[in-house]
Scaffold this motif. Structure first.
Motif, PDB file in Angstrom:
ATOM      1  N   ALA A   1       2.552  -3.527  44.957  1.00 32.70           N
ATOM      2  CA  ALA A   1       3.836  -3.704  45.632  1.00 32.70           C
ATOM      3  C   ALA A   1       4.929  -4.094  44.645  1.00 32.70           C
ATOM      4  CB  ALA A   1       3.715  -4.759  46.725  1.00 32.70           C
ATOM      5  N   LEU A   2       4.635  -5.045  43.762  1.00 37.03           N
ATOM      6  CA  LEU A   2       5.645  -5.494  42.793  1.00 37.03           C
ATOM      7  C   LEU A   2       6.035  -4.370  41.846  1.00 37.03           C
ATOM      8  CD1 LEU A   2       4.301  -9.068  41.923  1.00 37.03           C
ATOM      9  CD2 LEU A   2       6.122  -8.442  43.515  1.00 37.03           C
ATOM     10  N   GLU A   3       5.059  -3.591  41.414  1.00 36.41           N
ATOM     11  CA  GLU A   3       5.372  -2.464  40.519  1.00 36.41           C
ATOM     12  C   GLU A   3       6.268  -1.451  41.216  1.00 36.41           C
ATOM     13  OE1 GLU A   3       1.594  -0.995  39.253  1.00 36.41           O
ATOM     14  OE2 GLU A   3       1.313  -2.570  37.730  1.00 36.41           O
ATOM     15  N   CYS A   4       6.047  -1.242  42.508  1.00 32.25           N
ATOM     16  CA  CYS A   4       6.873  -0.295  43.247  1.00 32.25           C
ATOM     17  C   CYS A   4       8.313  -0.793  43.371  1.00 32.25           C
ATOM     18  CB  CYS A   4       6.272  -0.040  44.634  1.00 32.25           C
ATOM     19  SG  CYS A   4       5.193   1.411  44.712  1.00 32.25           S
ATOM     20  N   TYR A   5       8.479  -2.066  43.704  1.00 31.11           N
ATOM     21  CA  TYR A   5       9.845  -2.588  43.819  1.00 31.11           C
ATOM     22  C   TYR A   5      10.559  -2.539  42.469  1.00 31.11           C
ATOM     23  CZ  TYR A   5       9.346  -3.954  48.674  1.00 31.11           C
ATOM     24  OH  TYR A   5       9.187  -3.914  50.044  1.00 31.11           O
ATOM     25  N   ALA A   6       9.847  -2.831  41.395  1.00 26.95           N
ATOM     26  CA  ALA A   6      10.447  -2.755  40.060  1.00 26.95           C
ATOM     27  C   ALA A   6      10.824  -1.314  39.709  1.00 26.95           C
ATOM     28  CB  ALA A   6       9.486  -3.319  39.021  1.00 26.95           C
ATOM     29  N   LYS A   7       9.999  -0.362  40.122  1.00 24.53           N
ATOM     30  CA  LYS A   7      10.281   1.054  39.851  1.00 24.53           C
ATOM     31  C   LYS A   7      11.485   1.548  40.641  1.00 24.53           C
ATOM     32  CE  LYS A   7       8.193   5.658  40.336  1.00 24.53           C
ATOM     33  NZ  LYS A   7       6.963   6.402  40.759  1.00 24.53           N
ATOM     34  N   LEU A   8      11.577   1.132  41.919  1.00 25.39           N
ATOM     35  CA  LEU A   8      12.652   1.618  42.779  1.00 25.39           C
ATOM     36  C   LEU A   8      13.993   0.948  42.485  1.00 25.39           C
ATOM     37  CD1 LEU A   8      11.066   1.918  46.352  1.00 25.39           C
ATOM     38  CD2 LEU A   8      11.802   3.784  44.854  1.00 25.39           C
ATOM     39  N   ALA A   9      13.978  -0.309  42.075  1.00 26.34           N
ATOM     40  CA  ALA A   9      15.209  -1.110  41.982  1.00 26.34           C
ATOM     41  C   ALA A   9      16.350  -0.417  41.227  1.00 26.34           C
ATOM     42  CB  ALA A   9      14.894  -2.470  41.365  1.00 26.34           C
ATOM     43  N   PRO A  10      16.101   0.241  40.081  1.00 26.27           N
ATOM     44  CA  PRO A  10      17.224   0.886  39.374  1.00 26.27           C
ATOM     45  C   PRO A  10      17.748   2.144  40.064  1.00 26.27           C
ATOM     46  CG  PRO A  10      15.336   0.472  37.903  1.00 26.27           C
ATOM     47  CD  PRO A  10      14.848   0.333  39.304  1.00 26.27           C
ATOM     48  N   GLN A  11      17.005   2.666  41.052  1.00 29.44           N
ATOM     49  CA  GLN A  11      17.353   3.946  41.652  1.00 29.44           C
ATOM     50  C   GLN A  11      18.049   3.825  43.009  1.00 29.44           C
ATOM     51  OE1 GLN A  11      13.853   6.622  41.680  1.00 29.44           O
ATOM     52  NE2 GLN A  11      12.783   5.086  40.449  1.00 29.44           N
ATOM     53  N   ILE A  12      18.072   2.619  43.592  1.00 29.70           N
ATOM     54  CA  ILE A  12      18.529   2.456  44.973  1.00 29.70           C
ATOM     55  C   ILE A  12      19.734   1.530  45.046  1.00 29.70           C
ATOM     56  CG2 ILE A  12      16.238   2.887  45.942  1.00 29.70           C
ATOM     57  CD1 ILE A  12      15.795  -0.106  46.127  1.00 29.70           C
ATOM     58  N   ASP A  13      20.431   1.599  46.178  1.00 33.17           N
ATOM     59  CA  ASP A  13      21.525   0.649  46.390  1.00 33.17           C
ATOM     60  C   ASP A  13      21.270  -0.260  47.584  1.00 33.17           C
ATOM     61  OD1 ASP A  13      21.997   2.568  48.342  1.00 33.17           O
ATOM     62  OD2 ASP A  13      23.752   3.391  47.323  1.00 33.17           O
ATOM     63  N   ALA A  14      20.032  -0.254  48.113  1.00 28.76           N
ATOM     64  CA  ALA A  14      19.602  -1.197  49.148  1.00 28.76           C
ATOM     65  C   ALA A  14      18.096  -1.055  49.291  1.00 28.76           C
ATOM     66  CB  ALA A  14      20.286  -0.927  50.483  1.00 28.76           C
ATOM     67  N   ALA A  15      17.446  -2.143  49.767  1.00 24.90           N
ATOM     68  CA  ALA A  15      15.991  -2.118  49.959  1.00 24.90           C
ATOM     69  C   ALA A  15      15.645  -2.705  51.315  1.00 24.90           C
ATOM     70  CB  ALA A  15      15.288  -2.900  48.855  1.00 24.90           C
ATOM     71  N   TYR A  16      14.778  -2.015  52.023  1.00 27.76           N
ATOM     72  CA  TYR A  16      14.233  -2.509  53.289  1.00 27.76           C
ATOM     73  C   TYR A  16      12.835  -3.016  52.974  1.00 27.76           C
ATOM     74  CZ  TYR A  16      13.061  -2.427  58.335  1.00 27.76           C
ATOM     75  OH  TYR A  16      12.708  -2.761  59.626  1.00 27.76           O
ATOM     76  N   VAL A  17      12.667  -4.324  52.909  1.00 28.95           N
ATOM     77  CA  VAL A  17      11.394  -4.931  52.527  1.00 28.95           C
ATOM     78  C   VAL A  17      10.530  -5.052  53.777  1.00 28.95           C
ATOM     79  CG1 VAL A  17      10.262  -6.913  51.464  1.00 28.95           C
ATOM     80  CG2 VAL A  17      12.513  -6.158  50.639  1.00 28.95           C
ATOM     81  N   THR A  18       9.516  -4.221  53.839  1.00 31.72           N
ATOM     82  CA  THR A  18       8.719  -4.099  55.054  1.00 31.72           C
ATOM     83  C   THR A  18       7.397  -4.858  54.928  1.00 31.72           C
ATOM     84  OG1 THR A  18       7.666  -2.067  54.278  1.00 31.72           O
ATOM     85  CG2 THR A  18       9.736  -1.847  55.506  1.00 31.72           C
TER      86      THR A  18
END
Length: 394
Positions: free
Chosen positions: A269-286
């Motif tokens: 999960a942490l690796e995924c959030y780190a991977k997505l963070a530079p590519q997105i402008d919002a996150a829905y933490v499910t």
């Protein structure tokens, strides 16, 4: 600020009081019943079994997940409020098995008991163990016939009890989407006389619509396990529905979680959030097995460092730990009382299927101002006025 925000808040405020009383009456009658018949009202008062003995309760847990003992704890609190049991303060940090053993040994009641050996779990979300556990439960319920009600905690447990036909009254708790997971037939009808699962229609659509209204993002990040259960936990279909309506993209990262050690699920999960963070402008933490009370601070910090606004599916507890926003129950006691009242009404003669499954979160917004400052987000005045809980820490 668009009018959607005020509309959503108003509709939630109107729905929540109605939902809090929903269990007082029966659910809409099945097709075979007369539509004109008035629903029967079942009390919640403590009563023994018709033969004078105590009601015996069993517990079926899908796996090790922090929300399960938390939900069990508030359900027990609800039963205490209704006068069914008295329990000494439950120690913190217990997992589901430990808490069940504590309740079996320490709960005092003239009307019900938690049966110590009526506890089942298919390992640590181990799919290979599900058939054997399901068979063991079926043999216990149909063979010994010494269990009067099952608390099925989580999606797997709910699915397996439904697959068995729910031989005894079954309360399905802590599921993201009981209808989507095919535990219940619909929000209005569980499909089985002995089955009841809390359903929150359009809950996740409302969350994402509100988030998009507050933060008009173009690319929303979503982390989940790419399995039927994982998509259900993370409300993928609901998110994709709103994305089509509102015209934003959903960027995903698949983080395996079931059937692996907790440490691996958290790392994924942490690796995924780190991977997505530079590519997105919002996150829905499910909901995800790797997002726990021990790891949520790290998730929040990853998103804060990337200056990404975040919304917690789970609720305000994660906002305390650094996520930006949430729209969910600030106090789990509402949920626990709902489950406790359902159980009490079943013991007072109701069929599980007769009781309303629909429950709407009380209308509450949680906001972390410290996170807002870190990511450079200036909350609209509407949000500040509507926020029930505002946090400065973390």
């Amino acid at each position: 600020m668009k009018t959607l925000l005020s509309t959503l808040l108003l509709s939630l405020a109107l729905l929540a009081p109605a939902a809090s009383h929903a269990q007082a009456g029966a659910a809409p009658a099945p097709a075979a019943a007369s539509a004109a018949a008035a629903p029967q009202v079942f009390p919640t008062k403590p009563v023994p079994r018709p033969d004078g003995r105590k009601w015996r309760i069993g517990y079926f847990e899908s796996g090790d997940y922090s929300e399960y003992p938390r939900t069990l704890r508030v359900t027990v609190d609800g039963l205490q409020k209704l006068g069914w049991i008295t329990v000494p303060a439950i120690p913190d940090g217990l997992n589901g098995k430990q808490m069940w053993a504590y309740l079996a040994d320490n709960a005092r009641s003239d009307t019900l008991e938690f049966v110590r050996d009526a506890w089942w779990q298919p390992g640590n979300f181990d799919a290979a163990q599900r058939p054997a556990v399901r068979e063991a439960i079926k043999q216990r319920l149909e063979g010994k016939q010494d269990i009067d009600l099952i608390i099925a905690m989580g999606t797997w447990a709910g699915q397996d009890m439904a697959a068995m036909g729910a031989p005894v009254p079954t309360i399905v708790a802590s599921t993201s989407d009981a209808v989507g997971a095919r535990i219940t037939r619909s929000a209005q009808d569980s499909g089985l006389d002995n089955l009841h699962a809390r359903v929150q229609p359009e809950r996740y659509q409302r969350q994402v619509r509100l988030f998009h209204d507050i933060v008009p993002f173009k690319r929303l990040g979503l982390v989940y396990e790419d399995s039927p259960e994982g998509r259900t936990y993370s409300a993928v279909d609901a998110v994709e529905q709103v994305a089509r309506e509102q015209g934003f993209k959903v960027l995903t990262c698949h983080a395996p979680s079931n059937g692996i050690p907790q440490e691996a699920a958290t790392r994924n999960a942490l690796e995924c959030y780190a991977k997505l963070a530079p590519q997105i402008d919002a996150a829905y933490v499910t909901v995800h097995r790797g997002v726990t009370p021990a790891s949520i601070d790290t998730v929040a910090e990853i998103l804060r460092q990337a200056r990404v606004p975040s919304f917690s599916m789970l609720g305000s507890e994660e906002v305390k730990h650094g996520l930006l926003l949430s729209l969910a129950q600030a106090d789990y006691s509402y949920v626990g009382l709902f489950y406790a009242e359902t159980m009490a009404r079943i013991f007072n003669g109701a069929k599980a299927r007769e009781l309303s499954q629909v429950w709407i979160d009380p209308a509450k917004i949680a906001l972390n101002l410290q996170t807002a400052r870190v990511i450079g987000f200036d909350p609209p005045v509407d949000i500040l006025l509507a926020a029930d809980e505002v946090y400065e820490a973390r």
